[in-house]
Structures are given as structure tokens and as C-alpha cells.
Design a protein around this motif. Structure first.
Motif, PDB file in Angstrom:
ATOM      1  N   GLY A   1     -14.100  -5.537 -10.435  1.00  0.00           N
ATOM      2  CA  GLY A   1     -14.411  -6.174  -9.161  1.00  0.00           C
ATOM      3  C   GLY A   1     -14.071  -5.279  -7.981  1.00  0.00           C
ATOM      4  N   PRO A   2     -13.995  -5.842  -6.781  1.00  0.00           N
ATOM      5  CA  PRO A   2     -13.716  -5.045  -5.587  1.00  0.00           C
ATOM      6  C   PRO A   2     -12.331  -4.396  -5.656  1.00  0.00           C
ATOM      7  CG  PRO A   2     -13.608  -7.400  -5.109  1.00  0.00           C
ATOM      8  CD  PRO A   2     -14.182  -7.271  -6.479  1.00  0.00           C
ATOM      9  N   ILE A   3     -12.239  -3.184  -5.095  1.00  0.00           N
ATOM     10  CA  ILE A   3     -10.967  -2.456  -5.081  1.00  0.00           C
ATOM     11  C   ILE A   3     -10.067  -3.034  -3.990  1.00  0.00           C
ATOM     12  CG2 ILE A   3      -9.891  -0.210  -4.637  1.00  0.00           C
ATOM     13  CD1 ILE A   3     -12.428   1.086  -5.780  1.00  0.00           C
ATOM     14  N   GLN A   4      -8.835  -3.290  -4.355  1.00  0.00           N
ATOM     15  CA  GLN A   4      -7.821  -3.767  -3.430  1.00  0.00           C
ATOM     16  C   GLN A   4      -6.680  -2.748  -3.402  1.00  0.00           C
ATOM     17  OE1 GLN A   4      -7.071  -8.177  -3.926  1.00  0.00           O
ATOM     18  NE2 GLN A   4      -8.221  -7.804  -5.821  1.00  0.00           N
ATOM     19  N   GLU A   5      -5.794  -2.855  -2.415  1.00  0.00           N
ATOM     20  CA  GLU A   5      -4.653  -1.961  -2.399  1.00  0.00           C
ATOM     21  C   GLU A   5      -3.439  -2.652  -1.771  1.00  0.00           C
ATOM     22  OE1 GLU A   5      -4.937   0.896   1.472  1.00  0.00           O
ATOM     23  OE2 GLU A   5      -6.270   1.432  -0.192  1.00  0.00           O
ATOM     24  N   THR A   6      -2.261  -2.160  -2.164  1.00  0.00           N
ATOM     25  CA  THR A   6      -1.010  -2.679  -1.632  1.00  0.00           C
ATOM     26  C   THR A   6       0.021  -1.566  -1.622  1.00  0.00           C
ATOM     27  OG1 THR A   6       0.650  -4.443  -1.860  1.00  0.00           O
ATOM     28  CG2 THR A   6      -0.166  -3.476  -3.892  1.00  0.00           C
ATOM     29  N   VAL A   7       0.896  -1.564  -0.640  1.00  0.00           N
ATOM     30  CA  VAL A   7       1.912  -0.530  -0.495  1.00  0.00           C
ATOM     31  C   VAL A   7       3.020  -0.741  -1.520  1.00  0.00           C
ATOM     32  CG1 VAL A   7       3.638   0.458   1.063  1.00  0.00           C
ATOM     33  CG2 VAL A   7       1.410  -0.218   1.954  1.00  0.00           C
ATOM     34  N   VAL A   8       3.451   0.357  -2.170  1.00  0.00           N
ATOM     35  CA  VAL A   8       4.514   0.265  -3.176  1.00  0.00           C
ATOM     36  C   VAL A   8       5.758   1.048  -2.753  1.00  0.00           C
ATOM     37  CG1 VAL A   8       2.954  -0.168  -5.104  1.00  0.00           C
ATOM     38  CG2 VAL A   8       3.545   2.195  -4.507  1.00  0.00           C
ATOM     39  N   THR A   9       5.828   1.474  -1.485  1.00  0.00           N
ATOM     40  CA  THR A   9       7.006   2.166  -0.976  1.00  0.00           C
ATOM     41  C   THR A   9       7.450   1.527   0.331  1.00  0.00           C
ATOM     42  OG1 THR A   9       5.614   3.770   0.201  1.00  0.00           O
ATOM     43  CG2 THR A   9       6.400   4.398  -1.990  1.00  0.00           C
ATOM     44  N   GLY A  10       8.713   1.768   0.657  1.00  0.00           N
ATOM     45  CA  GLY A  10       9.247   1.325   1.930  1.00  0.00           C
ATOM     46  C   GLY A  10      10.370   2.243   2.355  1.00  0.00           C
ATOM     47  N   SER A  11      10.256   2.846   3.555  1.00  0.00           N
ATOM     48  CA  SER A  11      11.283   3.768   4.070  1.00  0.00           C
ATOM     49  C   SER A  11      11.579   4.896   3.092  1.00  0.00           C
ATOM     50  CB  SER A  11      12.568   3.004   4.404  1.00  0.00           C
ATOM     51  OG  SER A  11      12.318   2.007   5.377  1.00  0.00           O
ATOM     52  N   GLY A  12      10.542   5.371   2.406  1.00  0.00           N
ATOM     53  CA  GLY A  12      10.699   6.522   1.531  1.00  0.00           C
ATOM     54  C   GLY A  12      11.206   6.213   0.145  1.00  0.00           C
ATOM     55  N   THR A  13      11.309   4.949  -0.233  1.00  0.00           N
ATOM     56  CA  THR A  13      11.765   4.584  -1.568  1.00  0.00           C
ATOM     57  C   THR A  13      10.805   3.567  -2.180  1.00  0.00           C
ATOM     58  OG1 THR A  13      13.168   2.798  -0.724  1.00  0.00           O
ATOM     59  CG2 THR A  13      14.188   4.964  -0.977  1.00  0.00           C
ATOM     60  N   SER A  14      10.937   3.373  -3.494  1.00  0.00           N
ATOM     61  CA  SER A  14      10.102   2.392  -4.177  1.00  0.00           C
ATOM     62  C   SER A  14      10.539   0.980  -3.816  1.00  0.00           C
ATOM     63  CB  SER A  14      10.219   2.578  -5.693  1.00  0.00           C
ATOM     64  OG  SER A  14       9.855   3.882  -6.071  1.00  0.00           O
ATOM     65  N   VAL A  15       9.575   0.061  -3.802  1.00  0.00           N
ATOM     66  CA  VAL A  15       9.881  -1.354  -3.632  1.00  0.00           C
ATOM     67  C   VAL A  15       9.159  -2.128  -4.727  1.00  0.00           C
ATOM     68  CG1 VAL A  15      10.265  -1.215  -1.148  1.00  0.00           C
ATOM     69  CG2 VAL A  15       7.959  -1.671  -1.995  1.00  0.00           C
ATOM     70  N   ALA A  16       9.751  -3.227  -5.154  1.00  0.00           N
ATOM     71  CA  ALA A  16       9.099  -4.096  -6.131  1.00  0.00           C
ATOM     72  C   ALA A  16       7.956  -4.817  -5.428  1.00  0.00           C
ATOM     73  CB  ALA A  16      10.094  -5.092  -6.703  1.00  0.00           C
ATOM     74  N   THR A  17       6.730  -4.633  -5.937  1.00  0.00           N
ATOM     75  CA  THR A  17       5.534  -5.108  -5.243  1.00  0.00           C
ATOM     76  C   THR A  17       4.845  -6.194  -6.070  1.00  0.00           C
ATOM     77  OG1 THR A  17       5.236  -2.908  -4.290  1.00  0.00           O
ATOM     78  CG2 THR A  17       3.347  -4.406  -4.230  1.00  0.00           C
ATOM     79  N   PRO A  18       4.728  -7.410  -5.541  1.00  0.00           N
ATOM     80  CA  PRO A  18       4.058  -8.482  -6.294  1.00  0.00           C
ATOM     81  C   PRO A  18       2.542  -8.436  -6.131  1.00  0.00           C
ATOM     82  CG  PRO A  18       4.963  -9.362  -4.267  1.00  0.00           C
ATOM     83  CD  PRO A  18       5.353  -7.909  -4.304  1.00  0.00           C
ATOM     84  N   ILE A  19       1.836  -8.705  -7.221  1.00  0.00           N
ATOM     85  CA  ILE A  19       0.379  -8.836  -7.230  1.00  0.00           C
ATOM     86  C   ILE A  19       0.047 -10.066  -8.060  1.00  0.00           C
ATOM     87  CG2 ILE A  19      -1.799  -7.813  -8.041  1.00  0.00           C
ATOM     88  CD1 ILE A  19      -0.596  -5.063  -7.538  1.00  0.00           C
ATOM     89  N   THR A  20      -0.933 -10.829  -7.647  1.00  0.00           N
ATOM     90  CA  THR A  20      -1.341 -12.016  -8.397  1.00  0.00           C
ATOM     91  C   THR A  20      -2.695 -11.754  -9.059  1.00  0.00           C
ATOM     92  OG1 THR A  20      -0.150 -13.520  -6.933  1.00  0.00           O
ATOM     93  CG2 THR A  20      -1.898 -14.473  -8.285  1.00  0.00           C
ATOM     94  N   ALA A  21      -2.754 -11.938 -10.365  1.00  0.00           N
ATOM     95  CA  ALA A  21      -4.016 -11.782 -11.095  1.00  0.00           C
ATOM     96  C   ALA A  21      -4.892 -13.007 -10.840  1.00  0.00           C
ATOM     97  CB  ALA A  21      -3.748 -11.629 -12.585  1.00  0.00           C
ATOM     98  N   PRO A  22      -6.171 -12.822 -10.545  1.00  0.00           N
ATOM     99  CA  PRO A  22      -7.048 -13.971 -10.305  1.00  0.00           C
ATOM    100  C   PRO A  22      -7.197 -14.849 -11.556  1.00  0.00           C
ATOM    101  CG  PRO A  22      -8.082 -11.908  -9.622  1.00  0.00           C
ATOM    102  CD  PRO A  22      -6.869 -11.538 -10.408  1.00  0.00           C
ATOM    103  N   VAL A  23      -7.493 -16.087 -11.320  1.00  0.00           N
ATOM    104  CA  VAL A  23      -7.788 -16.997 -12.429  1.00  0.00           C
ATOM    105  C   VAL A  23      -8.997 -16.467 -13.191  1.00  0.00           C
ATOM    106  CG1 VAL A  23      -8.545 -19.324 -13.025  1.00  0.00           C
ATOM    107  CG2 VAL A  23      -6.827 -18.980 -11.224  1.00  0.00           C
ATOM    108  N   GLY A  24      -8.905 -16.403 -14.499  1.00  0.00           N
ATOM    109  CA  GLY A  24     -10.004 -15.928 -15.323  1.00  0.00           C
ATOM    110  C   GLY A  24     -10.024 -14.430 -15.548  1.00  0.00           C
ATOM    111  N   ALA A  25      -9.128 -13.672 -14.911  1.00  0.00           N
ATOM    112  CA  ALA A  25      -9.119 -12.214 -15.075  1.00  0.00           C
ATOM    113  C   ALA A  25      -8.755 -11.841 -16.506  1.00  0.00           C
ATOM    114  CB  ALA A  25      -8.123 -11.591 -14.100  1.00  0.00           C
ATOM    115  N   ARG A  26      -9.333 -10.725 -16.987  1.00  0.00           N
ATOM    116  CA  ARG A  26      -9.069 -10.259 -18.344  1.00  0.00           C
ATOM    117  C   ARG A  26      -8.664  -8.784 -18.388  1.00  0.00           C
ATOM    118  NH1 ARG A  26      -8.287 -14.585 -18.986  1.00  0.00           N
ATOM    119  NH2 ARG A  26      -9.241 -16.144 -20.348  1.00  0.00           N
ATOM    120  N   HIS A  27      -8.857  -8.067 -17.285  1.00  0.00           N
ATOM    121  CA  HIS A  27      -8.577  -6.634 -17.322  1.00  0.00           C
ATOM    122  C   HIS A  27      -8.127  -6.166 -15.936  1.00  0.00           C
ATOM    123  CE1 HIS A  27      -9.748  -2.309 -17.026  1.00  0.00           C
ATOM    124  NE2 HIS A  27      -9.142  -2.279 -18.203  1.00  0.00           N
TER     125      HIS A  27
END
Length: 252
Positions: free
Chosen positions: A197-223
Motif C-alpha cells: 500500500g501507500p508508503i508511510q514514515e515515522t521518526v525513530v530518533t530523538g535528540s540523537g538517540t533511538s526512541v521506541a516508536t509505535p506503529i499500528t498495523a491496519p485491520v486485515g494487514a498481512r505483510h
């Protein structure tokens, strides 16, 4: 790596609370057959984790004193979401003669990955139980995808359609774009799509370090398909995309 031995609990990541004390503990067993078995698929936040470790996994470095007391120590190390590493006594010679409990207390509201590894040490000898350097990953509150500095991609838990998962990305995988301007002037983003599907993006860093980044899989997603882009204010751009093939994960 420096160690911090604590008298009983692991503060910062693992803070005791009344709520935690009232929650039935989750156990993680590291047995002598090289199985790592949590008692639940997802470790609940705000609860306790009891670590059961079979010392036969680290049989080396077993020196003793003339009276037969061990001169070796097995130490556990624990980290949540690439935060501080905290260490605790497991077996052998105890620091200060006061062994730590092997019960970890997780604060409420936490989500991400609980990462553990172990070592044995004696004078002039050290051995590791670290899953060949990848360490052992267990999801807290939600499944977790960990992209580690040794180029392993670890899945803890099961990615499920309609539910959230956590991405932990080690910034050491993309070390080149590091311009500064009154602090870090660079960022790493995860780019992803479900089922082509469409490409999405989200930031996975904060102030030069890694941050735990939540993403929600759509209903019905398989891959899930995912890759990462590092940019900075000097127009530097680098990709972590599995040599153009990207990273692929099943979703249930």
C-alpha cells in the motif's frame, strides 16, 4: 561495559510499586537446553518478571578458593528500549555478600522490548550467554521489532493486524549523516507500507538517540515492508534497506 549491582530491585527501568506487587509475576526461563521461554507472549507493563537461569549454560570460568567457595560470578544484564543497562547477580560469588533478587519490576505504561544477556567472570576468565551477540528480546505491552547494531532484525512477539507494535532502531546502523547545529541536526525515519500500500514514515530518533516508536498495523494487514533513511542539514542521505530488498515481516 560498567556494571551496577543493586541490592534487590532495578530502578529506572524496573521500579517496584504497589500495583506491581499485586500482579502475578511473569517468568522467563533460560534452561540448560538453550531454550528461552517466557510464561506469556507479551510481558505486561506494571508487573514483575522473575528470571530463572540454569547455570549450566555458562560452565566455564569456575574457579574456587582453597575452602571451595566460588570465585566466579554469573551476572544478568537488562535493558529496556535501548535505555541504561542495569546488572544483577545470578549465581556464584555475590557482591558484598548480599545477592540481588532476580525479580524485575516494570513501571506501568511501559511498552517496547526487554533485552537480556548474561556473563560469567572469574579472575582472568570471562564467558557470555548473549544469543551470539544478538541478546534475548522479550516484548513488553506490545510486539517489538528490533533493528540491532550487529545487523540482526529481531521480532519479539507476533505482529497482528489492527494492533500496535514497537520499532527499536539502533542508530549505529546508519552512522554517517551526523551534522550538528546547536545540537544534532540529523534524523532517521522508518519508511514502511503494508501489503504494497501507500508508503508511510515515522521518526525513530530523538535528540540523537533511538526512541521506541509505535506503529499500528491496519485491520486485515498481512505483510509489512520496512526500510530506514538517515538525513542531515548538510544534505547527506543514507539508507538502511537490506541492499535494496527492504525488510519484510508477516502480520497475522
Amino acid at each position: 561495559m560498567s556494571r551496577r549491582f543493586l541490592p534487590s530491585l532495578l530502578p529506572l527501568l524496573l521500579v517496584a510499586s504497589t500495583a506491581a506487587a499485586q500482579t502475578a509475576p511473569t517468568s522467563i526461563t533460560f534452561d540448560g537446553y538453550w531454550n528461552e521461554t517466557p510464561s506469556v507472549e507479551l510481558i505486561p507493563a506494571g508487573g514483575q518478571v522473575v528470571v530463572n537461569y540454569d547455570t549450566s549454560r555458562l560452565p566455564q570460568c569456575r574457579g574456587t578458593t582453597s575452602t571451595g567457595n566460588p570465585t566466579w560470578t554469573i551476572t544478568g544484564h537488562v535493558q529496556v528500549n535501548r535505555g541504561p543497562v542495569v546488572s544483577f547477580w545470578v549465581a556464584g560469588h555475590a557482591p558484598d555478600g548480599n545477592p540481588s533478587q532476580r525479580t524485575l519490576h516494570l513501571p506501568a505504561g511501559l511498552s517496547g522490548a526487554l533485552v537480556m544477556w548474561f556473563d560469567i567472570s572469574s579472575q582472568g576468565c570471562q564467558g557470555w550467554d548473549s544469543n551470539l551477540g544478538s541478546n534475548y528480546h522479550f516484548p513488553i505491552g506490545a510486539p517489538t521489532l528490533s533493528f540491532n547494531s550487529n545487523w540482526d532484525e529481531m521480532v519479539a512477539g507476533t505482529l497482528r493486524a489492527g494492533q500496535q507494535f514497537i520499532v527499536n532502531y539502533d542508530v549505529a546502523r546508519l552512522p554517517e549523516c551526523r551534522a550538528t547545529y546547536n545540537g544534532p541536526a540529523w534524523v532517521i525515519v522508518a519508511q514502511y507500507r503494508f501489503d504494497n500500500g501507500p508508503i508511510q514514515e515515522t521518526v525513530v530518533t530523538g535528540s540523537g538517540t533511538s526512541v521506541a516508536t509505535p506503529i499500528t498495523a491496519p485491520v486485515g494487514a498481512r505483510h509489512l515492508e520496512m526500510w530506514f533513511r538517515n538525513t542531515d542539514r548538510s544534505s547527506c542521505m543514507r539508507y538502511d534497506n537490506n541492499y535494496g530488498a527492504n525488510y519484510h515481516f508477516d502480520v497475522q
